[in-house]
Structures are given as structure tokens and as C-alpha cells.
Design an enzyme around this catalytic site. Structure first.
Site, PDB file in Angstrom:
ATOM      1  N   HIS A  44     -18.734  28.561  22.025  1.00  0.00           N
ATOM      2  CA  HIS A  44     -17.300  28.799  22.177  1.00  0.00           C
ATOM      3  C   HIS A  44     -17.012  30.277  22.339  1.00  0.00           C
ATOM      4  CE1 HIS A  44     -18.342  28.625  17.894  1.00  0.00           C
ATOM      5  NE2 HIS A  44     -17.427  29.566  17.695  1.00  0.00           N
TER       6      HIS A  44
ATOM      7  N   HIS B 126     -14.158  33.048  21.550  1.00  0.00           N
ATOM      8  CA  HIS B 126     -12.928  33.377  20.831  1.00  0.00           C
ATOM      9  C   HIS B 126     -12.091  34.284  21.729  1.00  0.00           C
ATOM     10  CE1 HIS B 126     -14.322  32.376  16.594  1.00  0.00           C
ATOM     11  NE2 HIS B 126     -15.504  32.489  17.202  1.00  0.00           N
TER      12      HIS B 126
HETATM   13  P1  AMP Z   1     -17.745  30.762  14.862  1.00  0.00           P
HETATM   14  O1  AMP Z   1     -17.795  31.314  13.451  1.00  0.00           O
HETATM   15  O2  AMP Z   1     -17.875  31.801  15.916  1.00  0.00           O
HETATM   16  O3  AMP Z   1     -18.742  29.635  15.023  1.00  0.00           O
HETATM   17  O4  AMP Z   1     -16.292  30.184  15.056  1.00  0.00           O
HETATM   18  C1  AMP Z   1     -15.915  28.921  14.633  1.00  0.00           C
HETATM   19  C2  AMP Z   1     -14.425  28.939  14.554  1.00  0.00           C
HETATM   20  O5  AMP Z   1     -13.962  27.617  14.552  1.00  0.00           O
HETATM   21  C3  AMP Z   1     -13.858  29.601  13.293  1.00  0.00           C
HETATM   22  O6  AMP Z   1     -13.032  30.699  13.670  1.00  0.00           O
HETATM   23  C4  AMP Z   1     -13.072  28.480  12.629  1.00  0.00           C
HETATM   24  O7  AMP Z   1     -11.885  28.940  12.030  1.00  0.00           O
HETATM   25  C5  AMP Z   1     -12.810  27.554  13.774  1.00  0.00           C
HETATM   26  N1  AMP Z   1     -12.627  26.147  13.448  1.00  0.00           N
HETATM   27  C6  AMP Z   1     -13.427  25.365  12.693  1.00  0.00           C
HETATM   28  N2  AMP Z   1     -12.968  24.108  12.678  1.00  0.00           N
HETATM   29  C7  AMP Z   1     -11.857  24.090  13.447  1.00  0.00           C
HETATM   30  C8  AMP Z   1     -10.930  23.083  13.832  1.00  0.00           C
HETATM   31  N3  AMP Z   1     -11.054  21.819  13.408  1.00  0.00           N
HETATM   32  N4  AMP Z   1      -9.901  23.429  14.646  1.00  0.00           N
HETATM   33  C9  AMP Z   1      -9.756  24.702  15.056  1.00  0.00           C
HETATM   34  N5  AMP Z   1     -10.606  25.699  14.743  1.00  0.00           N
HETATM   35  C10 AMP Z   1     -11.637  25.402  13.945  1.00  0.00           C
END
Ligand code: AMP
Length: 114
Positions: free
Chosen positions: A100, A102
Site C-alpha cells: 500500500h 500512504h
Molecule cells: P503500514 O504500517 O505501512 O503497514 O500501514 C498500515 C496502515 O493501515 C496503518 O496506517 C493503519 O492505521 C491502517 N489500517 C489498518 N487497518 C485498517 C482499516 N481496517 N481501515 C483503514 N486503515 C487501516
């Protein structure tokens, strides 16, 4: 790769605040925003991480970044600017193993990141 919460969001099995979608990419607001605008862009075809991507994913990676830029432009974020982040694996801060991007905007970013 194993399924993740993002796979469930793609299949609409769990709710998300979806803000953008095309044939290849889905985008939704981060549950724990780190900026006034914090949107996650994911490929519908699951790839665990940037490290797991190969040449077979080159077109998909391009589409992922271009979708992010397209959304940012449409939302008026390109000027003044925004930040994109891809966390990779544990030391990179990755917590969800579905690649993903950001998109962070709406405040002045600082450098270096934490
Ligand atoms: P990363 O740490 O780069 O893997 O980012 C994962 C991101 O996903 C974090 O910023 C979380 O806050 C976000 N996240 C986890 N679960 C959800 C969800 N169900 N809906 C939206 N964001 C999420």
C-alpha cells in the site's frame, strides 16, 4: 500470500471509507490518520510488500502510483504538495502485508521521518 484486512476491504467484507476506485486500485482513509488527509492506495491484486513485487508487477506498480497522483491532483493536494510512503517489512514499519501507498497531506511534512 495470506489474506489481510485490506483483502477483506476489497471484497467489502469489512467497512472502509473508500474515496477512490478504478479497475486495479482501491483507496480508503486510514483508520489512524497521521495527517489531515491520510489515504491508503492498494492494488486489488494482492502483493505482500514492495520487496515481494517483481517485474510481473511493473505495470501494476505504475498504476498504483499514478492513481495516487491522480487522486491528489483531483483533491487539490498536488499544490501545495503531499507525501507518499511505502513501508516495507518490519524495520520499515509495515504492519499490513498487502502492498500500500500512504498519501499524507494537509500539513507541512518534516524530514527525516520517524
Ligand atoms: P503500514 O504500517 O505501512 O503497514 O500501514 C498500515 C496502515 O493501515 C496503518 O496506517 C493503519 O492505521 C491502517 N489500517 C489498518 N487497518 C485498517 C482499516 N481496517 N481501515 C483503514 N486503515 C487501516
Amino acid at each position: 500470500m495470506s489474506d489481510t484486512i485490506f483483502g477483506k476491504i476489497i471484497r467489502r467484507e469489512v467497512p472502509a471509507d473508500i474515496v477512490f476506485e478504478n479497475d486495479d486500485v482501491l483507496a480508503f482513509r486510514d483508520l489512524n490518520p497521521q495527517a489531515p488527509v491520510h489515504v491508503l492506495f492498494i492494488p486489488k491484486q494482492a502483493v505482500a510488500s514492495l520487496d515481494a513485487a517483481g517485474t510481473e508487477h511493473a505495470e501494476l506498480l505504475g498504476k498504483l502510483l499514478l492513481a495516487t497522483a491522480e487522486y491528489a491532483r483531483a483533491e487539490g493536494l498536488a499544490e501545495p504538495g503531499y507525501r507518499t510512503v511505502i513501508n516495507c517489512n518490519e524495520a520499515g514499519g509495515q504492519t499490513v502485508y498487502h502492498l500500500h501507498v500512504h498519501l499524507l497531506a494537509g500539513r507541512q511534512m518534516t524530514w527525516p521521518p520517524g
